[in-house]
Design an enzyme around this catalytic site. Structure first.
Site, PDB file in Angstrom:
ATOM      1  N   LEU A  58     -31.532 -51.665 -75.707  1.00  0.00           N
ATOM      2  CA  LEU A  58     -31.692 -51.856 -77.147  1.00  0.00           C
ATOM      3  C   LEU A  58     -31.410 -50.539 -77.862  1.00  0.00           C
ATOM      4  O   LEU A  58     -32.304 -49.870 -78.375  1.00  0.00           O
ATOM      5  CB  LEU A  58     -33.110 -52.350 -77.462  1.00  0.00           C
ATOM      6  CG  LEU A  58     -33.530 -53.650 -76.768  1.00  0.00           C
ATOM      7  CD1 LEU A  58     -34.943 -54.044 -77.185  1.00  0.00           C
ATOM      8  CD2 LEU A  58     -32.571 -54.768 -77.070  1.00  0.00           C
ATOM      9  N   ALA A  59     -30.151 -50.175 -77.889  1.00  0.00           N
ATOM     10  CA  ALA A  59     -29.751 -48.889 -78.469  1.00  0.00           C
ATOM     11  C   ALA A  59     -28.344 -49.031 -79.028  1.00  0.00           C
ATOM     12  O   ALA A  59     -27.352 -48.923 -78.293  1.00  0.00           O
ATOM     13  CB  ALA A  59     -29.804 -47.776 -77.417  1.00  0.00           C
ATOM     14  N   GLU A  60     -28.244 -49.284 -80.344  1.00  0.00           N
ATOM     15  CA  GLU A  60     -26.933 -49.508 -80.942  1.00  0.00           C
ATOM     16  C   GLU A  60     -26.021 -48.294 -80.806  1.00  0.00           C
ATOM     17  O   GLU A  60     -24.813 -48.439 -80.637  1.00  0.00           O
ATOM     18  CB  GLU A  60     -27.095 -49.883 -82.419  1.00  0.00           C
ATOM     19  CG  GLU A  60     -27.611 -51.281 -82.681  1.00  0.00           C
ATOM     20  CD  GLU A  60     -29.114 -51.425 -82.433  1.00  0.00           C
ATOM     21  OE1 GLU A  60     -29.815 -50.385 -82.353  1.00  0.00           O
ATOM     22  OE2 GLU A  60     -29.588 -52.570 -82.317  1.00  0.00           O
ATOM     23  N   GLN A  82     -26.602 -56.765 -82.736  1.00  0.00           N
ATOM     24  CA  GLN A  82     -27.355 -58.018 -82.830  1.00  0.00           C
ATOM     25  C   GLN A  82     -27.561 -58.495 -84.265  1.00  0.00           C
ATOM     26  O   GLN A  82     -27.510 -59.686 -84.547  1.00  0.00           O
ATOM     27  CB  GLN A  82     -28.698 -57.858 -82.120  1.00  0.00           C
ATOM     28  CG  GLN A  82     -29.346 -59.171 -81.769  1.00  0.00           C
ATOM     29  CD  GLN A  82     -30.501 -58.984 -80.820  1.00  0.00           C
ATOM     30  OE1 GLN A  82     -31.601 -58.567 -81.220  1.00  0.00           O
ATOM     31  NE2 GLN A  82     -30.278 -59.284 -79.554  1.00  0.00           N
ATOM     32  N   PHE A  83     -27.776 -57.569 -85.192  1.00  0.00           N
ATOM     33  CA  PHE A  83     -27.804 -57.846 -86.631  1.00  0.00           C
ATOM     34  C   PHE A  83     -27.138 -56.664 -87.325  1.00  0.00           C
ATOM     35  O   PHE A  83     -27.397 -55.515 -86.985  1.00  0.00           O
ATOM     36  CB  PHE A  83     -29.235 -58.006 -87.156  1.00  0.00           C
ATOM     37  CG  PHE A  83     -29.944 -59.237 -86.665  1.00  0.00           C
ATOM     38  CD1 PHE A  83     -29.850 -60.441 -87.360  1.00  0.00           C
ATOM     39  CD2 PHE A  83     -30.681 -59.196 -85.500  1.00  0.00           C
ATOM     40  CE1 PHE A  83     -30.489 -61.572 -86.904  1.00  0.00           C
ATOM     41  CE2 PHE A  83     -31.328 -60.324 -85.029  1.00  0.00           C
ATOM     42  CZ  PHE A  83     -31.232 -61.522 -85.739  1.00  0.00           C
ATOM     43  N   PHE A  86     -28.683 -53.333 -88.548  1.00  0.00           N
ATOM     44  CA  PHE A  86     -28.909 -52.176 -87.674  1.00  0.00           C
ATOM     45  C   PHE A  86     -27.679 -51.276 -87.612  1.00  0.00           C
ATOM     46  O   PHE A  86     -27.526 -50.474 -86.686  1.00  0.00           O
ATOM     47  CB  PHE A  86     -29.275 -52.652 -86.261  1.00  0.00           C
ATOM     48  CG  PHE A  86     -30.460 -53.574 -86.222  1.00  0.00           C
ATOM     49  CD1 PHE A  86     -31.538 -53.389 -87.084  1.00  0.00           C
ATOM     50  CD2 PHE A  86     -30.504 -54.635 -85.336  1.00  0.00           C
ATOM     51  CE1 PHE A  86     -32.625 -54.245 -87.056  1.00  0.00           C
ATOM     52  CE2 PHE A  86     -31.593 -55.492 -85.305  1.00  0.00           C
ATOM     53  CZ  PHE A  86     -32.660 -55.297 -86.157  1.00  0.00           C
ATOM     54  N   HIS A 129     -32.639 -57.708 -91.336  1.00  0.00           N
ATOM     55  CA  HIS A 129     -31.794 -58.569 -90.520  1.00  0.00           C
ATOM     56  C   HIS A 129     -30.705 -59.270 -91.330  1.00  0.00           C
ATOM     57  O   HIS A 129     -29.709 -59.703 -90.765  1.00  0.00           O
ATOM     58  CB  HIS A 129     -32.639 -59.622 -89.796  1.00  0.00           C
ATOM     59  CG  HIS A 129     -33.452 -59.081 -88.669  1.00  0.00           C
ATOM     60  ND1 HIS A 129     -34.463 -58.164 -88.855  1.00  0.00           N
ATOM     61  CD2 HIS A 129     -33.409 -59.322 -87.335  1.00  0.00           C
ATOM     62  CE1 HIS A 129     -35.009 -57.872 -87.684  1.00  0.00           C
ATOM     63  NE2 HIS A 129     -34.378 -58.558 -86.748  1.00  0.00           N
TER      64      HIS A 129
END
Length: 326
Positions: A58-60, A82-83, A86, A129
């Site tokens: 979980l690390a853009e 994911q969104f 972010f 989001h």
């Protein structure tokens, strides 16, 4: 020709891309076994293997860096954020690295990266989001920004984006994922990037819009027709770079314009469209350019979302104002 939802068309495009080119890989948070939070990659890991479709931490910022690195080894990455809210965590990779790559290496290297991400309101998502942040990336030279509004375009434009040798930000409207269906050609095909579409022909006024506001504008146009106003709806599809030629042709045809976007008035790309029209086609205008947008405030919590988002009634009211301008 099958009838598919918007998200089914996106899954289909990725499946075809994986089959056609062994260098295409897909990665992001939960895109593997789970098939993504919205199931946009559902079944693709089982079909193509864990080396082609895989999960990331979980690390853009790490996802963006991985995509850049993979291009140096000949891969064509499809990275999912994911969104799109972010975006800020991966902004350096996008604006500081991907966007500058071709210039930095004097055209000797390619950066064929697709950044897929959902955006937009109407589904009561948590804070950060649903933000419409397309304006930030559209104002970054070196990034192409694509925002399809129907299933057929979602598939064709995504396949074109995957084949592009430059980075493409491919934004998918959350509300459209399962709320609309349409005929989608079977198998492989592409829809040209950088080319707007006339979603509805008309001669009284041009509604220029994109993404999630296209179905809203089409619904408004149908209501306007009942009162004798025949509105043309221009779906930009690619919001950076803009298809100035198609915009100009529509403006010359109708002489009146409303620009509609879901993003806040100060955000999105509506202001850029209005500026281009004013600079290039002002002599074709019979009235000021109208604008429909969300208020200039932080995106609200879910309880206020429906009141905050622009809707068909807003488009109808603005169109009538511009048509009746004397």
């Amino acid at each position: 020709m099958a009838v598919k939802t918007y998200i089914q068309a996106i899954t289909d495009a990725q499946d075809i891309a994986l089959e056609r080119d062994e260098n295409v890989v897909i990665f992001g948070e939960d895109v593997g076994k789970n098939g993504g939070v919205f199931r946009a990659t559902d079944g693709l890991q089982d079909k193509h293997g864990e080396e082609r479709v895989f999960d990331t931490p979980l690390a853009e910022s790490g996802i963006g860096g991985l995509a850049i690195g993979l291009t140096t080894q000949g891969f064509r990455p499809i990275m999912e954020i994911q969104f799109f809210g972010f975006l800020y965590e991966v902004m350096d990779s996008l604006a500081g690295q991907m966007a500058r790559g071709r210039f930095r290496f004097h055209g000797t290297r390619q950066f064929p990266i697709v950044v897929r991400a959902p955006y937009g309101g109407g589904t009561k998502t948590p804070e950060m989001h649903a933000d419409n942040l397309e304006g930030i990336v559209a104002q970054t030279p070196g990034l192409r920004v694509v925002m399809p509004a129907n299933p057929a375009d979602a598939k064709g434009l995504l396949l074109s984006a995957i084949e592009s040798n430059d980075p493409v930000i491919f934004l998918e409207n959350l509300k459209l994922y399962r709320s609309i269906k349409g005929e989608v050609p079977d198998g492989y095909y592409t829809t040209p990037l950088d080319k707007a579409a006339i979603a509805r022909e008309g001669q009284d006024i041009s509604i220029i819009t994109y993404g999630g506001m296209v179905p809203v504008s089409l619904a408004a146009a149908e209501q306007l027709a009942k009162s004798g106003i025949n509105a043309e709806v221009v779906d930009l599809r690619t919001v950076s770079p803009l298809d100035i030629e198609t915009i100009g042709q529509s403006v010359a045809k109708t002489g009146r314009v409303v620009v509609a976007q879901e993003a806040q008035r100060q955000a999105g790309i509506g202001a850029s469209v209005m500026s281009e029209i004013s600079e290039r086609f002002i002599l074709d205008l019979k009235a000021p350019i109208g604008r429909v947008a969300a208020p200039d405030s932080i995106y609200p919590f879910a309880l206020a979302e429906n009141d905050w988002l622009p809707n068909a009634d807003d488009v109808i009211a603005k169109v009538k104002e511009i048509v009746n301008f004397d």
